[in-house]
Design an enzyme around this catalytic site. Structure first.
Site, short mmCIF file in Angstrom:
data_model
loop_
_atom_site.label_atom_id
_atom_site.label_comp_id
_atom_site.label_asym_id
_atom_site.label_seq_id
_atom_site.Cartn_x
_atom_site.Cartn_y
_atom_site.Cartn_z
N ASP A 167 0.83 -1.20 0.00
CA ASP A 167 0.00 0.00 0.00
C ASP A 167 0.87 1.26 0.00
OD1 ASP A 167 -2.46 1.29 0.01
OD2 ASP A 167 -3.26 0.06 1.64
N ASP A 223 -9.69 3.69 -3.62
CA ASP A 223 -10.49 2.54 -3.22
C ASP A 223 -11.88 2.58 -3.85
OD1 ASP A 223 -8.32 2.09 -1.64
OD2 ASP A 223 -9.42 1.91 0.23
#
Length: 654
Positions: free
Chosen positions: A183, A244
């Site tokens: 990430d 996202d």
């Protein structure tokens, strides 16, 4: 925009069931150009299957950071019971929350064994005991997402791998993990450079694999920041192209799905086992109807995206299971060519036709997407797909039945907000061009600017894939992988963007010896370059950026996707990338108004008149497209200005 809190853990090297490996490429390519005809090349019809997009399940959407051994074990058991492995799904990916940033005196990651009895190796072993693969998660920065965006757990400093890339990747591999998602929360907060950071992580993954012998698939997850489609191919099998699909605490929606899909279409980056990743799926989750979940699955499949389910698998219904496991839809996603589908038509705003080139000769997948509020008849034309008007078989993949055998086109009713997914098989390819060469091909002809499919014949008689660099007309280069072929030639496919004419160059550096290439048209992506009379340079969007508000500029003409514009005379839109319109910023009507790209919305500030005197006038403002200050250099910005007849306001649209 805010750095997205979390990202989907995704991945999976190939394994899915299906793929017929015959790619019958037309051998004698008709030479439809003036000038000397290219020599007949020693091309082959033998398709070499590339690693397919990862398939599996990831924990974030359903559980956020609240994961432990028992949570994952229940998901593994439900995953197996639902028959997902048999459908081609193979990864169980543990996302953020498994680790709270603790290390021992040697710098090795430690975990709470009350939550993870036996440590992380134990859960990896359990996943492997079911015949599937295990994935894990970390951050590129020093402090990960669990520190910046705590979700169900206290803020966790130190929960990233910065300073420990080689150590952590080796530890993950020794624990038995097969996949790692990295990430970007810490990387973003610290201002790290994405390209160099992920290259270091990719190198650490390669070193870990060399030490343990266990392949570790890398998912780059920096949310599309810094345009990873320009540099991520070759670093790992997949890279995130957007934020996202929904944020923790919210509810997924079909609008989220469409936005993620739109941001994911970068066809020249996706090839030979490298994939654009629009995020893990929300199929079957609260917020989507069954019809919307089917459309979601169709869109991920037509774009060849990683298929990572994100719902709580213990709540799987028969309906959702059937959506996730439809073998014909999965076969499109996992096609052996590994190419991305693209929009090939939008005759009426909101009625969009997407086409994907499949393995074999004359085979395409199609999604008819109706974004309007009324049921509509929609048509797919063979000519947009690169097929001739010859007979082909049309199959509805959700009805699981053939619906027509016809030439020219197929029309069907598509519900409001819905979609229909088809295959068109057994068609006849349009004329292609064949070129000899061992590494570089010049004088490549294109009848129109835009996207083409290139089949590359080669021999790689080693046991491992060989990486190479592909460069087209001086555009941003991309890494290409050449899998083993054995002793006889095979071919792989890439999408490239060319300009009109006979001066295109396609070159490979570091490739095995090539026999030749076949360049095939994809007419639905034909467009035009807009060349300044005063500068000789093209209207360009810097660095393949897709962000709304990005300024249009001048740049040397290379025919890349960021320079190919489609003009719809009825709607008067100039469209780049298939979904971004040339736009007078904030509906400005004064001299100096910025000219940018923006999501197409039908407003008059996105409409342009192409005039016979070479000017382009904005319908809303009545002003001309202008190279500001009569500038001619690369990077010169474009604006609106009162029409004055000067060459910095005149353009060739061809």
């Amino acid at each position: 925009m805010y750095p997205p809190p979390r990202l989907t853990p995704v991945h999976r090297l190939s394994s899915a069931a299906v793929r017929a490996l015959v790619l019958v490429l037309a051998a004698a390519a008709a030479l439809m150009f003036a000038g000397p005809a290219p020599a007949r090349a020693a091309t082959t019809a033998r398709q070499i299957p590339v690693p397919t997009a990862p398939m599996g399940w990831a924990s974030w959407n359903a559980f956020a950071a609240k994961v432990d051994y028992d949570v994952i074990k229940r998901q593994v058991d439900a995953f197996v019971a639902a028959g997902l492995p048999e459908a081609g799904y193979e990864y169980i990916n543990i996302d953020e929350g498994w680790w709270q940033g603790t290390r021992d005196s040697g710098g090795n990651i430690t975990v709470d064994e009350a939550e993870w009895p036996g440590g992380m190796k134990a859960i990896a072993d359990y996943i492997h005991s079911k015949g599937i693969k295990a994935g894990i998660y970390t951050d590129a920065g020093k402090d990960g997402c669990g520190y910046y965006f705590p979700t169900g757990r206290p803020a966790a400093p130190g929960s990233g791998s910065e300073g420990h890339y080689e150590q952590d990747m080796l530890q993950f591999s020794r624990w038995g993990f097969d996949f790692v998602k990295v990430d970007w929360c810490g990387g973003d907060a610290e201002g790290l450079d994405p390209r160099t950071t992920y290259q270091a992580i990719s190198d650490a993954v390669a070193a870990a694999t060399a030490t343990t012998g266990r392949p570790l698939a890398l998912s780059l997850c920096n949310w599309g920041y810094s345009n990873p489609w320009n540099w991520a191919p070759g670093m790992g099998p997949m890279w995130r192209t957007n934020t996202d699909i929904f944020f923790h605490g919210g509810t997924p929606s079909y609008g989220n799905v469409l936005t993620a899909f739109d941001r994911n279409i970068h066809p020249t980056a996706q090839h030979t086992g490298y994939y654009n990743d629009p995020d893990m799926m929300v199929v079957g989750m609260t917020g989507l109807t069954a019809a919307q979940s089917r459309s979601h699955m169709s869109l991920w499949a037509i774009s060849g995206a990683p298929l990572l389910a994100g719902l709580d698998l213990t709540t799987l219904t028969t309906e959702t299971t059937n959506i996730l496991t439809n073998p014909e839809v999965i076969a499109v996603d996992q096609d052996a060519r590994g190419l991305q589908g693209v929009k090939v038509a939008e005759d009426t705003s909101g009625l969009q036709v997407y086409g994907k080139v499949l393995s074999g000769s004359g085979n395409r997948a199609v999604v008819l997407l109706n974004r309007t509020s009324a049921t509509q008849n929609m048509t797919v034309r063979w000519s947009d797909l690169g097929l001739t008007n010859a007979s082909a078989t049309v199959r509805d993949l959700w009805a699981r039945q053939n619906v027509a055998t016809t030439g020219t086109s197929h029309t069907t009713s598509v519900p409001a907000g819905g979609s229909v997914m088809l295959t068109v098989t057994g068609g006849t390819e349009q004329s292609a061009s064949t070129y000899n060469g061992t590494s570089s091909f010049s004088g490549v002809v294109a009848g129109s600017a835009g996207l083409k499919t290139v089949e590359v014949s080669y021999t790689n008689n080693t046991s491992t894939a060989r990486p190479a660099t592909l460069t087209v007309n001086g555009q941003t280069s991309t890494k290409v992988s050449f899998p083993p072929t054995g002793t006889s030639p095979g071919n792989i496919s890439v999408n490239v963007s060319l300009f009109k004419g006979s001066t295109n160059t396609i070159s490979f550096s570091g490739a095995p010896t090539l026999e030749g290439i076949v360049v095939r048209p994809l007419p639905g992506r034909n467009g035009t370059l807009i060349t300044g009379t005063g500068s000789g340079r093209c209207v360009d969007i810097n660095n393949n950026t897709i962000t709304n508000g990005t300024d249009a500029q001048l740049w040397d003409c290379g025919g890349g996707q960021n320079q190919v514009w489609q003009y719809n005379g009825t709607r008067k839109e100039l469209v780049v990338y298939g979904n971004k319109c040339l736009d007078a910023y904030d509906q400005g009507t004064t001299n100096g108004t910025r000219v940018v790209i923006w999501d197409c919305n039908g407003q008059n500030n996105q409409k342009w008149n192409v005039n016979s005197d070479g000017t382009l006038t904005n319908v809303n403002a009545g002003l001309c497209l202008d190279a500001y200050g009569a500038a001619t250099a690369n990077g010169s910005k474009l604006v609106l200005w009162a029409c004055n007849g000067q060459n910095n306001q005149k353009w060739t649209v061809s």
